[in-house]
Scaffold this motif. Sequence first.
Motif, PDB file in Angstrom:
ATOM      1  N   CYS A  76       0.817  -1.225   0.000  1.00 16.67           N
ATOM      2  CA  CYS A  76       0.000   0.000   0.000  1.00 16.67           C
ATOM      3  C   CYS A  76       0.842   1.263   0.000  1.00 16.67           C
ATOM      4  O   CYS A  76       0.304   2.359  -0.151  1.00 16.67           O
ATOM      5  CB  CYS A  76      -0.973   0.012   1.180  1.00 16.67           C
TER       6      CYS A  76
ATOM      7  N   CYS B  88      -2.560  -2.054   5.889  1.00 15.55           N
ATOM      8  CA  CYS B  88      -3.180  -3.001   4.940  1.00 15.55           C
ATOM      9  C   CYS B  88      -2.962  -4.460   5.341  1.00 15.55           C
ATOM     10  O   CYS B  88      -3.423  -5.360   4.628  1.00 15.55           O
ATOM     11  CB  CYS B  88      -2.660  -2.762   3.524  1.00 15.55           C
TER      12      CYS B  88
ATOM     13  N   CYS C 208       2.050  -4.663   7.981  1.00 20.30           N
ATOM     14  CA  CYS C 208       1.713  -3.254   7.792  1.00 20.30           C
ATOM     15  C   CYS C 208       0.441  -2.944   8.576  1.00 20.30           C
ATOM     16  O   CYS C 208      -0.544  -3.672   8.486  1.00 20.30           O
ATOM     17  CB  CYS C 208       1.495  -2.972   6.306  1.00 20.30           C
TER      18      CYS C 208
HETATM   19 ZN   LIG Z   1       0.499  -1.631   3.632  1.00 22.25          ZN
END
Ligand SMILES: [Zn+2]
Lengths: 199, 87
Positions: free
Chosen positions: B34, B59, B56
């Motif tokens: 992302c 995302c 992350c």
């Molecule tokens: Zn991400």
Amino acid sequence: MPQISRGFHGRRSEASSDRLPPGQHLVDDFPVLSAGPTPHTPLAEWTFTIEGGAEPASWTWEEFQALPSEEITTDIHCVTKWSKLDTAWRGVSLDTLLALVEHDADYLLAFCDGGYTTNLPLEHVTDGKAWIAYDYDGEPLEPEHGGPARMLVPHLYFWKSAKWIRGFRLQDEDEPGFWESNGYHILGDPWLEQRYWGD
Amino acid sequence: MAEERRLDGNAIGGVMIELFGVEMTTVPGSCGNCGAHEQMAETDVYLDAPGIVVRCRHCQNVLIRIVRGNGRTWLDLSGLSSLELPL
Ligand SMILES: [Zn+2]
């Protein structure tokens, strides 16, 4: 019935020594291992899909529940060194599923909600060796243990028994999955202590 | 439940110093999925899997996987598009 109880424990500790693979210890609880957040897929949106056959096959939750299921009581062995004896499951045998799909593959790659994958040779999931399990101990499998449904391949380390399974792809080649591609053994036989690459 | 198992990047500060030789929690990295740009401390970390998984926060993409055993470490950084290390 103290006598029955004593007898039971005696049998169990005798039996457990030859039921414990090398390097493992017994636990009575059921540890939870997670590589990410627990998915909560509604049953109305859940499907199970087999890709890579002559035609794709897919079942809704209701259709999957209507498939013939089996009760399985088995020992399980986690690569983090705990083993648990006599766990009780209900699920659909991979023999049942694979009989419904025309294919000439030698391997599968299981895929799951949350993105986890794991690879298995078909000879290690056929002839009564693997199931898609949806009940544990007589109750619907809880999300933290992989519900609504998980793979159950008890003769291999438990990372192969993928939680939150949604299907698998039939393949000609053994494609390493999430852990197998970064240090963990391609097969993972606990009796041969196949934990890491090179074991 | 999942929230109790989720830690942040500070949980692997010690492991990262062993692997990289520098303090990593303040090092910025970019998510290969992302594009989010965050210090390593601002990631989601799962320690109780067969290995360490760093995701992350925006995302859930797997940024880093670390497996340690038999005197070796396997390190997968393929989910990161960059790491900004101090000179
Ligand atoms: Zn991400």
